[in-house]
Write an enzyme that holds these catalytic residues in place. Structure first.
Site, PDB file in Angstrom:
ATOM      1  N   LYS A  45       0.859  -1.187   0.000  1.00 17.13           N
ATOM      2  CA  LYS A  45       0.000   0.000   0.000  1.00 17.13           C
ATOM      3  C   LYS A  45       0.895   1.237   0.000  1.00 17.13           C
ATOM      4  CE  LYS A  45      -3.560   2.695   0.591  1.00 17.13           C
ATOM      5  NZ  LYS A  45      -4.490   2.966  -0.520  1.00 17.13           N
ATOM      6  N   SER A  70     -12.604   6.131  -2.176  1.00 17.20           N
ATOM      7  CA  SER A  70     -11.893   7.269  -1.601  1.00 17.20           C
ATOM      8  C   SER A  70     -11.333   6.801  -0.270  1.00 17.20           C
ATOM      9  CB  SER A  70     -12.820   8.471  -1.419  1.00 17.20           C
ATOM     10  OG  SER A  70     -12.065   9.559  -0.908  1.00 17.20           O
ATOM     11  N   MET A  71     -10.338   5.919  -0.369  1.00 16.32           N
ATOM     12  CA  MET A  71      -9.781   5.294   0.837  1.00 16.32           C
ATOM     13  C   MET A  71      -9.023   6.311   1.689  1.00 16.32           C
ATOM     14  SD  MET A  71     -10.852   2.295   0.250  1.00 16.32           S
ATOM     15  CE  MET A  71     -10.052   1.268   1.461  1.00 16.32           C
ATOM     16  N   CYS A 128      -2.552   9.932  -6.051  1.00 21.55           N
ATOM     17  CA  CYS A 128      -3.714   9.592  -5.213  1.00 21.55           C
ATOM     18  C   CYS A 128      -4.717  10.741  -5.288  1.00 21.55           C
ATOM     19  CB  CYS A 128      -3.308   9.340  -3.761  1.00 21.55           C
ATOM     20  SG  CYS A 128      -4.782   8.996  -2.750  1.00 21.55           S
ATOM     21  N   LYS A 162       3.924   6.170 -10.254  1.00 18.36           N
ATOM     22  CA  LYS A 162       2.550   5.805 -10.614  1.00 18.36           C
ATOM     23  C   LYS A 162       1.822   7.091 -10.990  1.00 18.36           C
ATOM     24  CE  LYS A 162      -1.439   3.106  -9.337  1.00 18.36           C
ATOM     25  NZ  LYS A 162      -1.922   2.097  -8.384  1.00 18.36           N
ATOM     26  N   ASN A 191      -3.365   5.243 -12.300  1.00 17.92           N
ATOM     27  CA  ASN A 191      -4.092   5.209 -11.039  1.00 17.92           C
ATOM     28  C   ASN A 191      -5.578   5.318 -11.375  1.00 17.92           C
ATOM     29  OD1 ASN A 191      -4.801   5.461  -8.254  1.00 17.92           O
ATOM     30  ND2 ASN A 191      -2.873   6.517  -7.865  1.00 17.92           N
ATOM     31  N   GLY A 269      -6.408  -4.312  -9.581  1.00 19.68           N
ATOM     32  CA  GLY A 269      -6.936  -3.658  -8.389  1.00 19.68           C
ATOM     33  C   GLY A 269      -8.332  -4.151  -8.052  1.00 19.68           C
TER      34      GLY A 269
END
Ligand code: OXC
Length: 310
Positions: A45, A70-71, A128, A162, A191, A269
Site C-alpha cells: 500500500k 476514496s480510501m 492519489c 505511478k 491510477n 486492483g
C-alpha cells in the site's frame, strides 16, 4: 510451456502480473497472502510517515463495471513497512514499495526509510486523488520534476512513478519529458480516474462518504483510458522505459491487450478486491490460454505489437 515472466529495471518477475498498490496490501497478513499467491510480485500500500486510518466509511463501493473509492491512504506508516519489507523477501519474488506523502518532505523521509529496508523497486505514487485539499502531484509537471529530482538524490534503489490518467497527447509528452530528464526506472499507468461521482438514484444520494461522494474510478469501465495511456507512453519511449499497465484487467485477454499496447507487466486492483488472491491463478491460466491460441511463446513476445490501420 508459455513463458509469462518479465524484467523491469533489471528485476526479474516470475510472472508479469501483480497487485495494484492499494488492493489487499495494507496489513502484514494481506502482504503475506500476496507472497503465497500466484502473484509475480508484492506491491505494498502507498505509505506515509505516520500510520493513517484513512477516510471515513463507506469509502469503497463496487458498481456496475468497476468500483469507486476514496480510501484516503490508510496504511501502517513508513517504519512498519520498512520493518516488514525484509521479511517479505522470503517469498522469493520482487517486493515493490509504494511511496506516498502528504507533503514533499514526507516523500524524502520515506525514501530514506526505504533505502534501509531495501525493496527491489520503489513506485512513487504521484496520483492519489483522495486526500481532501491535496492535488494529484502528477498533474503539476513542475512540482513533479522538483520532487523527483530531490528523490533521485536519495535513492540508490531503482524507482518509478505511478501516474494519473492523462487525456491529451500534449500532457503525455510533457510528463514523458520530465520522466526522461529524471531517468525513472519504470512508469505505472494508470491510477484510478480521480474525482468521479456515482449516484444512487433510489436514495438520491452519493455512494461513498468522503469528499462529498467524489472518488477514484477503477475496474472494467476504465480499461480504454488505461490502454490509451499505456499506448501513448509506449509510442513515446518504446522499450526505453518499462511500463506497468493498470486499469480494467478482469481476465487474461485484458492482460494481453495491455501488453499489446506496450506494457511489460500488468497490475490488478478492483478484480483482486472482489475475487481475492486466487484471482492470480485464474488470470495466469487465462493468459497462458490466450497466448497459446495466438501462437506467442512468451508474454514479452507480444509486447507493443498492437497494429494501427493503414
Ligand atoms: N488511488 C490511490 O493512489 N490511493 C487510494 N485510492 C486510489 O484510487 C487511496 O488510498 O485513496
Amino acid at each position: 510451456m508459455i513463458d509469462l515472466s518479465t524484467v523491469i529495471a533489471g528485476v526479474s518477475f516470475p510472472v508479469g502480473l501483480m497487485n495494484a498498490s492499494g488492493a489487499l496490501c495494507v496489513t502484514q497478513d494481506e502482504l503475506e497472502a500476496l507472497g503465497k499467491a500466484d502473484a509475480g510480485a508484492i506491491v505494498t500500500k502507498s505509505m506515509t510517515p505516520l500510520a493513517r486510518e484513512g477516510n471515513p466509511h463507506p469509502r469503497y463501493v463496487a458498481i456496475d463495471g468497476g468500483s469507486i473509492n476514496s480510501m484516503g491512504l490508510p496504511n501502517l506508516g513508513y517504519p512498519a513497512y520498512a520493518k516488514l519489507i525484509p521479511e517479505l523477501k522470503c517469498f522469493r519474488k520482487p517486493v515493490i514499495a509504494s511511496l506516498a506523502g502528504l507533503h514533499p518532505d514526507d516523500f524524502l523521509e520515506g525514501a530514506k526509510a526505504l533505502h534501509v529496508a531495501g525493496p527491489d523497486l520503489v513506485e512513487v505514487n504521484l496520483s492519489c486523488p483522495n486526500i481532501p485539499g491535496k492535488p494529484q502531484i502528477g498533474y503539476d509537471f513542475e512540482e513533479t520534476e522538483h520532487l523527483l529530482r530531490a528523490l533521485r538524490d536519495i535513492f540508490s534503489i531503482p524507482f518509478g512513478v505511478k501516474l494519473p490518467p492523462y487525456f491529451d497527447p500534449i500532457h503525455h509528452q510533457k510528463i514523458a519529458d520530465v520522466l526522461e530528464r529524471i531517468g525513472v526506472a519504470f512508469v505505472t499507468v494508470i491510477n484510478s480516474v480521480g474525482n468521479t461521482l456515482v449516484v444512487d438514484p433510489e436514495k438520491e444520494q452519493v455512494v461513498i462518504k468522503p469528499k462529498g461522494g467524489f472518488g477514484g474510478l477503477g475496474g472494467r469501465i476504465i480499461k480504454p483510458v488505461a490502454l490509451a495511456n499505456v499506448r501513448a507512453f509506449w509510442k513515446i519511449w518504446g522499450d526505453q522505459i518499462p511500463i506497468i499497465g493498470t486499469g480494467g484487467v478482469e481476465n487474461g485477454i485484458d492482460i494481453f491487450e495491455h501488453v499489446l499496447c506496450g506494457a511489460s507487466a500488468v497490475q490488478v486492483g478492483t478484480i483482486l478486491v472482489e475475487e481475492g488472491v486466487g484471482v492470480f491463478t485464474r488470470l495466469a491460466r487465462e493468459l497462458t490460454e490466450c497466448l497459446e491460441r495466438k501462437g506467442y511463446p512468451s508474454l514479452m513476445a507480444c509486447r507493443g505489437k498492437l497494429q494501427e490501420m493503414e
